[in-house]
Write a protein that holds these residues in place. Structure first.
Motif, PDB file in Angstrom:
ATOM      1  N   GLN A 103      13.809   6.618 -44.353  1.00  0.00           N
ATOM      2  CA  GLN A 103      12.462   6.187 -44.701  1.00  0.00           C
ATOM      3  C   GLN A 103      11.461   7.329 -44.547  1.00  0.00           C
ATOM      4  OE1 GLN A 103      11.261   2.659 -42.595  1.00  0.00           O
ATOM      5  NE2 GLN A 103      12.953   1.432 -43.339  1.00  0.00           N
ATOM      6  N   GLU A 104      11.794   8.348 -43.773  1.00  0.00           N
ATOM      7  CA  GLU A 104      10.966   9.527 -43.608  1.00  0.00           C
ATOM      8  C   GLU A 104      11.872  10.750 -43.678  1.00  0.00           C
ATOM      9  OE1 GLU A 104       7.729   9.545 -43.353  1.00  0.00           O
ATOM     10  OE2 GLU A 104       7.259   7.466 -42.826  1.00  0.00           O
ATOM     11  N   ARG A 105      11.259  11.934 -43.786  1.00  0.00           N
ATOM     12  CA  ARG A 105      12.045  13.154 -43.836  1.00  0.00           C
ATOM     13  C   ARG A 105      11.647  14.073 -42.676  1.00  0.00           C
ATOM     14  NH1 ARG A 105       7.716  13.903 -47.032  1.00  0.00           N
ATOM     15  NH2 ARG A 105       6.892  15.978 -47.407  1.00  0.00           N
ATOM     16  N   ILE A 106      12.591  14.800 -42.164  1.00  0.00           N
ATOM     17  CA  ILE A 106      12.333  15.770 -41.113  1.00  0.00           C
ATOM     18  C   ILE A 106      11.925  17.085 -41.763  1.00  0.00           C
ATOM     19  CG2 ILE A 106      13.329  17.100 -39.236  1.00  0.00           C
ATOM     20  CD1 ILE A 106      12.989  14.283 -38.432  1.00  0.00           C
ATOM     21  N   THR A 107      10.743  17.574 -41.422  1.00  0.00           N
ATOM     22  CA  THR A 107      10.253  18.847 -41.939  1.00  0.00           C
ATOM     23  C   THR A 107      10.058  19.808 -40.777  1.00  0.00           C
ATOM     24  OG1 THR A 107       7.929  18.212 -41.726  1.00  0.00           O
ATOM     25  CG2 THR A 107       9.049  17.611 -43.790  1.00  0.00           C
ATOM     26  N   LEU A 108       9.784  21.080 -41.111  1.00  0.00           N
ATOM     27  CA  LEU A 108       9.576  22.079 -40.073  1.00  0.00           C
ATOM     28  C   LEU A 108       8.380  21.706 -39.203  1.00  0.00           C
ATOM     29  CD1 LEU A 108      10.474  24.772 -38.893  1.00  0.00           C
ATOM     30  CD2 LEU A 108       8.930  25.922 -40.504  1.00  0.00           C
ATOM     31  N   ARG A 109       7.316  21.183 -39.824  1.00  0.00           N
ATOM     32  CA  ARG A 109       6.141  20.776 -39.059  1.00  0.00           C
ATOM     33  C   ARG A 109       6.487  19.670 -38.071  1.00  0.00           C
ATOM     34  NH1 ARG A 109       0.318  20.460 -39.939  1.00  0.00           N
ATOM     35  NH2 ARG A 109       0.589  21.652 -41.860  1.00  0.00           N
ATOM     36  N   ARG A 110       7.292  18.736 -38.505  1.00  0.00           N
ATOM     37  CA  ARG A 110       7.647  17.618 -37.633  1.00  0.00           C
ATOM     38  C   ARG A 110       8.602  18.052 -36.532  1.00  0.00           C
ATOM     39  NH1 ARG A 110       8.069  12.662 -42.089  1.00  0.00           N
ATOM     40  NH2 ARG A 110       5.813  12.522 -42.409  1.00  0.00           N
ATOM     41  N   VAL A 111       9.452  19.022 -36.815  1.00  0.00           N
ATOM     42  CA  VAL A 111      10.295  19.577 -35.752  1.00  0.00           C
ATOM     43  C   VAL A 111       9.416  20.221 -34.684  1.00  0.00           C
ATOM     44  CG1 VAL A 111      11.997  21.360 -35.211  1.00  0.00           C
ATOM     45  CG2 VAL A 111      12.321  19.900 -37.210  1.00  0.00           C
ATOM     46  N   GLY A 112       8.380  20.958 -35.137  1.00  0.00           N
ATOM     47  CA  GLY A 112       7.445  21.541 -34.183  1.00  0.00           C
ATOM     48  C   GLY A 112       6.717  20.491 -33.380  1.00  0.00           C
ATOM     49  N   ALA A 113       6.347  19.383 -34.035  1.00  0.00           N
ATOM     50  CA  ALA A 113       5.664  18.297 -33.336  1.00  0.00           C
ATOM     51  C   ALA A 113       6.570  17.679 -32.277  1.00  0.00           C
ATOM     52  CB  ALA A 113       5.221  17.230 -34.334  1.00  0.00           C
ATOM     53  N   ILE A 114       7.835  17.498 -32.614  1.00  0.00           N
ATOM     54  CA  ILE A 114       8.780  16.928 -31.650  1.00  0.00           C
ATOM     55  C   ILE A 114       8.924  17.841 -30.442  1.00  0.00           C
ATOM     56  CG2 ILE A 114      11.204  16.328 -31.289  1.00  0.00           C
ATOM     57  CD1 ILE A 114      11.230  15.420 -34.258  1.00  0.00           C
ATOM     58  N   GLY A 115       9.055  19.161 -30.693  1.00  0.00           N
ATOM     59  CA  GLY A 115       9.176  20.111 -29.586  1.00  0.00           C
ATOM     60  C   GLY A 115       7.955  20.128 -28.702  1.00  0.00           C
ATOM     61  N   LEU A 116       6.769  20.090 -29.311  1.00  0.00           N
ATOM     62  CA  LEU A 116       5.526  20.079 -28.538  1.00  0.00           C
ATOM     63  C   LEU A 116       5.386  18.789 -27.744  1.00  0.00           C
ATOM     64  CD1 LEU A 116       2.985  21.731 -27.980  1.00  0.00           C
ATOM     65  CD2 LEU A 116       1.918  20.663 -29.976  1.00  0.00           C
ATOM     66  N   GLY A 117       5.812  17.672 -28.342  1.00  0.00           N
ATOM     67  CA  GLY A 117       5.761  16.402 -27.631  1.00  0.00           C
ATOM     68  C   GLY A 117       6.675  16.391 -26.422  1.00  0.00           C
ATOM     69  N   VAL A 118       7.873  16.957 -26.574  1.00  0.00           N
ATOM     70  CA  VAL A 118       8.807  17.033 -25.439  1.00  0.00           C
ATOM     71  C   VAL A 118       8.229  17.905 -24.341  1.00  0.00           C
ATOM     72  CG1 VAL A 118      11.079  17.872 -24.733  1.00  0.00           C
ATOM     73  CG2 VAL A 118      10.838  16.571 -26.855  1.00  0.00           C
ATOM     74  N   LEU A 119       7.591  19.029 -24.727  1.00  0.00           N
ATOM     75  CA  LEU A 119       6.966  19.903 -23.733  1.00  0.00           C
ATOM     76  C   LEU A 119       5.878  19.161 -22.960  1.00  0.00           C
ATOM     77  CD1 LEU A 119       6.486  22.688 -22.462  1.00  0.00           C
ATOM     78  CD2 LEU A 119       4.954  23.204 -24.377  1.00  0.00           C
ATOM     79  N   GLY A 120       5.059  18.399 -23.682  1.00  0.00           N
ATOM     80  CA  GLY A 120       4.020  17.618 -23.015  1.00  0.00           C
ATOM     81  C   GLY A 120       4.593  16.588 -22.067  1.00  0.00           C
ATOM     82  N   LEU A 121       5.702  15.966 -22.483  1.00  0.00           N
ATOM     83  CA  LEU A 121       6.350  14.973 -21.626  1.00  0.00           C
ATOM     84  C   LEU A 121       6.863  15.627 -20.345  1.00  0.00           C
ATOM     85  CD1 LEU A 121       7.113  11.949 -21.645  1.00  0.00           C
ATOM     86  CD2 LEU A 121       9.326  12.612 -22.588  1.00  0.00           C
TER      87      LEU A 121
END
Length: 290
Positions: A103-121
């Motif tokens: 339903q969605e696609r993984i893009t480079l921007r979203r990979v960066g968002a996931i990494g930043l979110g994990v760092l914040g967590l």
């Protein structure tokens, strides 16, 4: 919706001081289901269930799985931090689950968002690893698990919204999920008639009123309409506002601590949400999962 959900966190914690949290969640959704049913009957909306198997799975994920973990976790962790973990992780988990369902696609921007979110967590959790913080750490971990369950259920629900009225779907997901919460409460918290007497406590009564009328009938109904029209990913825009509301309420009215680790973690996680949400692409109608 963002304002409503930002204001529900502290009443949830206060009510959990009067009755066990999972029992509270079960009562919340049983009451909400009855309110939805009354509205449906008054408006003559259809109650027919399309794809009952999908409805059951979505109900167990969105209501049973999510709110058993969420209420249990919030009872042990600060409400402000709980809201940050829940609301900032929501779009990230939706990206991952929706990509699995195509339903969605993984893009480079979203990979960066996931990494930043994990760092914040990690930053948020780092401030909870000292002596006496084990309960808060477990609570925040439970909130993260609840977020994954809700995101998964939201993606599973998306095709249903093309064939069912949002309020009818909310009724079924709320009611079926509430029935699922009952055995979870019995297993984790046991049975005690005093639990029902505790519902008359002003803390529980006030909390239930806010959670049922605001969180369920107000916020959840709006959310389902947004998921139907925008998709689960963009419906997660509330993640920008609700954590700020919840943190402010927790600091102002519950004297919850909020220092540099929390501020840095919140900044990183909301930045991750912004990075993921601002990727430009045209809105598309939901499609059936493959």
């Amino acid at each position: 919706m963002a304002l409503i959900w930002g204001l529900t966190w502290l009443p949830m914690k206060i009510a959990s001081e009067a009755v066990p949290p999972i029992f509270l969640a079960a009562m919340r959704f049983l009451l909400a289901g009855l309110c939805y049913l009354a509205f449906i009957l008054a408006r003559g909306l259809p109650l027919k269930v399309n794809q009952p198997g999908r409805v059951i799975v979505a109900s167990l994920l969105i209501t049973t799985g999510c709110y058993s973990l969420l209420f249990w976790g919030v009872a042990r962790a600060p409400t402000g931090l709980s809201s940050i973990v829940n609301l900032a992780l929501m779009p990230i988990f939706v990206i991952l689950v929706a990509a699995f369902y195509r339903q969605e696609r993984i893009t480079l921007r979203r990979v960066g968002a996931i990494g930043l979110g994990v760092l914040g967590l990690v930053m948020l959790f780092s401030g909870r690893t000292g002596s006496g913080q084990e309960g808060a750490l477990l609570g925040l971990a439970a909130v993260a698990g609840a977020t994954l369950s809700y995101a998964w259920g939201a993606v599973v629900s998306r095709p249903l919204m093309q064939t069912m009225h949002p309020i009818s779907l909310a009724f079924w997901e709320t009611s079926i999920g509430a029935l699922g919460l009952i055995p979870v409460s019995l297993l984790v918290e046991g049975y005690d008639p005093a639990y029902f007497a505790g519902l008359a406590d002003p803390r529980a009564a006030f909390g239930l009123a806010i959670l049922v009328l605001g969180g369920s009938l107000g916020g959840f109904s709006i959310y389902l309409w947004l998921v139907r029209d925008w998709g689960a990913f963009r419906a997660g825009l509330y993640s920008f506002v609700s954590p700020v509301v919840a943190v402010a309420v927790g600091v102002a009215f519950a004297n919850e601590a909020f220092g540099w680790p929390e501020a840095l973690g919140m900044t990183a996680m909301l930045s991750a949400t912004a990075l993921a949400m601002t990727e430009g692409r045209p809105l598309s109608r939901p499609r059936e999962a493959g």
